[in-house]
Design a protein around this motif. Structure first.
Motif: not given
Length: 102
Positions: A46-55, A96-102
């Motif tokens: 269930d763990v995802r690695v996503v890019q942060g808002p700063a990139g 930040a996770c919620q923002e990155a997933i959207k």
């Protein structure tokens, strides 16, 4: 009669203590370990690695659960203000996770 009683009690005590002297069942432990590994391999993470808002930085979503050290009493490990900053940092990670997933 006394010797018979002592013999019976001795046999019962010996019978009860033999399992306590036995070692661990390594085959059973190994089977349980392999079954647990197989279960974890089948279950998707269930763990995802996503890019942060700063990139630049990557976020692990969702982050590890928040665990705050004791901040009151005789054996306090931290201060309330440190715990507030940790909670704020954790909330920022969640946002930040919620923002990155959207």
């Amino acid at each position: 009669m006394k010797r018979l009683l002592i013999t019976i009690v001795g046999a019962l005590v010996l019978g009860a203590s033999v399992p306590a002297l036995a070692g661990p069942d390594f085959q059973l432990i190994e089977r349980a370990r392999k079954a647990k590994q197989a279960e974890q391999a089948e279950r998707p993470s269930d763990v995802r690695v996503v890019q942060g808002p700063a990139g630049g930085e990557s976020l692990k979503c969702p982050p590890e659960p928040l665990v705050l050290p004791l901040d009151h009493g005789l054996r306090a490990q931290t201060t309330p203000s440190e715990n507030r900053s940790r909670k704020a940092r954790y909330d920022a990670q969640l946002k930040a996770c919620q923002e990155a997933i959207k």
